[in-house]
Write a protein that holds these residues in place. Sequence first.
Motif, PDB file in Angstrom:
ATOM      1  N   LEU A   1      39.787  36.638  47.739  1.00 38.84           N
ATOM      2  CA  LEU A   1      40.272  35.366  47.212  1.00 38.84           C
ATOM      3  C   LEU A   1      41.192  34.719  48.237  1.00 38.84           C
ATOM      4  O   LEU A   1      42.071  35.380  48.798  1.00 38.84           O
ATOM      5  CB  LEU A   1      41.024  35.604  45.895  1.00 38.84           C
ATOM      6  N   HIS A   2      40.923  33.452  48.492  1.00 42.93           N
ATOM      7  CA  HIS A   2      41.779  32.692  49.410  1.00 42.93           C
ATOM      8  C   HIS A   2      42.726  31.835  48.587  1.00 42.93           C
ATOM      9  O   HIS A   2      42.300  31.014  47.758  1.00 42.93           O
ATOM     10  CB  HIS A   2      40.911  31.808  50.317  1.00 42.93           C
ATOM     11  N   TRP A   3      44.021  32.056  48.808  1.00 45.53           N
ATOM     12  CA  TRP A   3      45.010  31.341  47.994  1.00 45.53           C
ATOM     13  C   TRP A   3      46.205  30.968  48.868  1.00 45.53           C
ATOM     14  O   TRP A   3      46.843  31.831  49.466  1.00 45.53           O
ATOM     15  CB  TRP A   3      45.439  32.220  46.819  1.00 45.53           C
ATOM     16  N   GLU A   4      46.463  29.669  48.926  1.00 45.24           N
ATOM     17  CA  GLU A   4      47.614  29.128  49.641  1.00 45.24           C
ATOM     18  C   GLU A   4      47.711  29.665  51.074  1.00 45.24           C
ATOM     19  O   GLU A   4      48.744  30.155  51.520  1.00 45.24           O
ATOM     20  CB  GLU A   4      48.911  29.441  48.877  1.00 45.24           C
ATOM     21  N   GLY A   5      46.573  29.600  51.773  1.00 44.04           N
ATOM     22  CA  GLY A   5      46.554  29.943  53.196  1.00 44.04           C
ATOM     23  C   GLY A   5      46.452  31.415  53.505  1.00 44.04           C
ATOM     24  O   GLY A   5      46.495  31.800  54.672  1.00 44.04           O
ATOM     25  N   LYS A   6      46.329  32.256  52.472  1.00 42.56           N
ATOM     26  CA  LYS A   6      46.227  33.693  52.693  1.00 42.56           C
ATOM     27  C   LYS A   6      44.965  34.232  52.024  1.00 42.56           C
ATOM     28  O   LYS A   6      44.484  33.663  51.041  1.00 42.56           O
ATOM     29  CB  LYS A   6      47.446  34.431  52.136  1.00 42.56           C
ATOM     30  N   ASP A   7      44.474  35.330  52.586  1.00 40.03           N
ATOM     31  CA  ASP A   7      43.299  36.005  52.024  1.00 40.03           C
ATOM     32  C   ASP A   7      43.743  37.247  51.278  1.00 40.03           C
ATOM     33  O   ASP A   7      44.536  38.059  51.796  1.00 40.03           O
ATOM     34  CB  ASP A   7      42.313  36.385  53.143  1.00 40.03           C
ATOM     35  N   TYR A   8      43.227  37.404  50.053  1.00 35.12           N
ATOM     36  CA  TYR A   8      43.583  38.535  49.205  1.00 35.12           C
ATOM     37  C   TYR A   8      42.311  39.272  48.800  1.00 35.12           C
ATOM     38  O   TYR A   8      41.226  38.686  48.723  1.00 35.12           O
ATOM     39  CB  TYR A   8      44.313  38.076  47.940  1.00 35.12           C
ATOM     40  N   TYR A   9      42.497  40.556  48.543  1.00 38.34           N
ATOM     41  CA  TYR A   9      41.405  41.367  47.998  1.00 38.34           C
ATOM     42  C   TYR A   9      41.789  41.753  46.578  1.00 38.34           C
ATOM     43  O   TYR A   9      42.881  42.286  46.337  1.00 38.34           O
ATOM     44  CB  TYR A   9      41.168  42.622  48.831  1.00 38.34           C
TER      45      TYR A   9
ATOM     46  N   SER B   1      44.318  44.664  40.481  1.00 37.13           N
ATOM     47  CA  SER B   1      45.132  45.065  41.631  1.00 37.13           C
ATOM     48  C   SER B   1      44.830  44.076  42.761  1.00 37.13           C
ATOM     49  O   SER B   1      43.655  43.892  43.139  1.00 37.13           O
ATOM     50  CB  SER B   1      44.807  46.496  42.060  1.00 37.13           C
ATOM     51  N   ILE B   2      45.872  43.461  43.305  1.00 38.01           N
ATOM     52  CA  ILE B   2      45.720  42.380  44.290  1.00 38.01           C
ATOM     53  C   ILE B   2      46.566  42.722  45.511  1.00 38.01           C
ATOM     54  O   ILE B   2      47.770  42.992  45.384  1.00 38.01           O
ATOM     55  CB  ILE B   2      46.162  41.027  43.697  1.00 38.01           C
ATOM     56  N   VAL B   3      45.911  42.702  46.687  1.00 39.51           N
ATOM     57  CA  VAL B   3      46.605  43.015  47.937  1.00 39.51           C
ATOM     58  C   VAL B   3      46.183  42.003  48.991  1.00 39.51           C
ATOM     59  O   VAL B   3      44.998  41.647  49.095  1.00 39.51           O
ATOM     60  CB  VAL B   3      46.286  44.445  48.433  1.00 39.51           C
ATOM     61  N   SER B   4      47.142  41.534  49.763  1.00 33.45           N
ATOM     62  CA  SER B   4      46.825  40.664  50.899  1.00 33.45           C
ATOM     63  C   SER B   4      46.082  41.464  51.971  1.00 33.45           C
ATOM     64  O   SER B   4      46.399  42.626  52.241  1.00 33.45           O
ATOM     65  CB  SER B   4      48.104  40.071  51.483  1.00 33.45           C
ATOM     66  N   LEU B   5      45.069  40.836  52.565  1.00 29.83           N
ATOM     67  CA  LEU B   5      44.305  41.529  53.600  1.00 29.83           C
ATOM     68  C   LEU B   5      45.179  41.895  54.796  1.00 29.83           C
ATOM     69  O   LEU B   5      44.905  42.877  55.498  1.00 29.83           O
ATOM     70  CB  LEU B   5      43.126  40.655  54.055  1.00 29.83           C
ATOM     71  N   ASN B   6      46.207  41.131  55.032  1.00 31.19           N
ATOM     72  CA  ASN B   6      47.124  41.461  56.134  1.00 31.19           C
ATOM     73  C   ASN B   6      47.879  42.750  55.858  1.00 31.19           C
ATOM     74  O   ASN B   6      48.257  43.474  56.789  1.00 31.19           O
ATOM     75  CB  ASN B   6      48.111  40.317  56.354  1.00 31.19           C
TER      76      ASN B   6
END
Length: 619
Positions: free
Chosen positions: A275-283, A298-303
């Motif tokens: 999911l792309h949200w506010e300039g960041k990619d999340y899984y 469970s949501i984690v930023s790809l970074n």
Amino acid sequence: MWRCFPPSRLQCGGRCIFRDKGRIPWKEGVTITLRKKLILAFTVLIVLLGSWIGYFSYQDAKNIVYANKKSEMADTINRIDIDINTWVLQIVRLAENTSQNQAVLELLEDGGVTALQRNYIDEWFHNFAQVFVAVSDIHIIDSDGGIRYSYVPFEGYVDEGRLDACTQAAAARPDRETWLGIGRPLCRESGEDVVTMVRAFNPGQAERSDGILVIELNPDVFSSLLLSNHSMFPNQYTLIVDRNGDIISTNKKVEHTWLNEIENMFGKGIRKFELHWEGKDYYVCGQYNGVTGWKTFSIVSLNDFFPQASELRRAVFTMVAAAVLLAAVVILLISYTFTRPIGRLMTAMKEIEKGDFKIQVVNKSRDEIGRLTQSFNFMVSKIDQLVKEVYQEKIAQKNAELEALQAQINPHFLYNTLDSINWMLMDIGADDISDVVVSLGDILKYSIHGKDVLVLLDEEIQYIESYLCIQKNRLEERLKTSIDIQDKARACMVPKLILQPMVENAILHGVEPMKEGGEVCITARLEQDDLFVTIEDNGPGMDQEELKRCRAAVYCETGTTDSIGMRNVHRRLRLHFGERYGMTIESGPRGGTAVVLRMPGNRRWREQEQDLNGHSDCG
């Protein structure tokens, strides 16, 4: 093709200075040496290979870490779902036991409880609350909607909306528990929201239930029970959402709009997605609980999946740079090893351009370059030897020319003397002797005049006619001659004095041995592009052994003195025109002898004659 130069172009000591037009016209401008080309090509190749290997190694490591992290997230969600089922099962057991508790049933029937009953019920629910610390309050509601019991002292306040929701939920599912999700407490005007479970008493045994059991849970404590025992990423969001889309428990606050986007994807049946949200990619990884109807996300930023990615990139870049640097050093050494002997060859070639043919390149290798160097040294030695031979030949040629100039004095004196004798013979009427003297004078004149290498066949025939005139006066009727020359053949170019040795041989060996004499026939014809001149006699001829010896003497480098003239003619033809031209001899016992001279018959030899005459000083 080797060309000789005048002596002024040669130096003593076997050195030769080439003409300017013979030098190689090197192209001016910036040139890249072979060594630089090797270094550049191999360095670019190593850089490309190193970058390619480094990039794909980093990507493979990143993909492996991502796959492990995603698998770890899925395992975490599964464990949370198992914990949900475990705690829910405890609450369900509490509800089942409570619905069968005799004191609770008497409470619902009598409408009131004694102090002893109250203490028993308190003790009952207190024990349960000690086991399940998330319990905030417990209520027992009769069939008319009245609050018969509260675990926390009842203050008289009832949230009618919440009460209606509990009643409707129990009526809709009388045979099992119902989770209302998060909402306001039933009997407290102030306080934090709670998670509510509703279960009807005596389900399925009456048209309406005897009462309702309502258990309220503290969301924060419930979240700690479900989430605290599981490892999390540094910035991982974990939340449990009820059927209405409200968050029951979470480790971090989440924006509602973000949650709506996640639930929309989950509603489409996608359980794992980015999911792309506010300039960041999340899984996002989600799971549905069939017992409660809740959804766990469970949501984690790809970074945050691979926080050491930058360190890995630096390590890969450092390794690639070190490998390229090391490879460049190795390439530099290898290229120097390869190009050093070539450089020595190039330096030696420059010295040869200056005229130094004594130079030799040191050679210690046995590879292809070593063999090339060995061949180069042999070639230079051979050239030096040939230059010396050419120089000596030019000296001998100049000496021969000088001797020839000195020798021309006697032929000129003899020619002038014969001319005076001819006038004297004409005065006394001796015409036969005068013809012989004139023919002899023509022969001398043809021999000493002109420096042409090639002459017209017509001029050569005139010379032979003068020669035959002298021989006829000597042999008289014993010598008969026949000359048949095609008109086109007379314009062909032939080497000077090429026929006289053949005619002399025919008279000497074919006519003179016969008492009655013989005949010499000279014919010339053009066949295709070649000129064939035949000198034939009808003498005794030769048997096979004599013919074999004669041919060997003519075609070989060495031979008897009797055949030196014919051998010289054969060699001159081959030197002038090539290997396919020369002399052939045919003879048989009592069959005479025929000598055929084969020469090119086209007109291109006129231009060669002009070129040879223009460079006659070269020999």
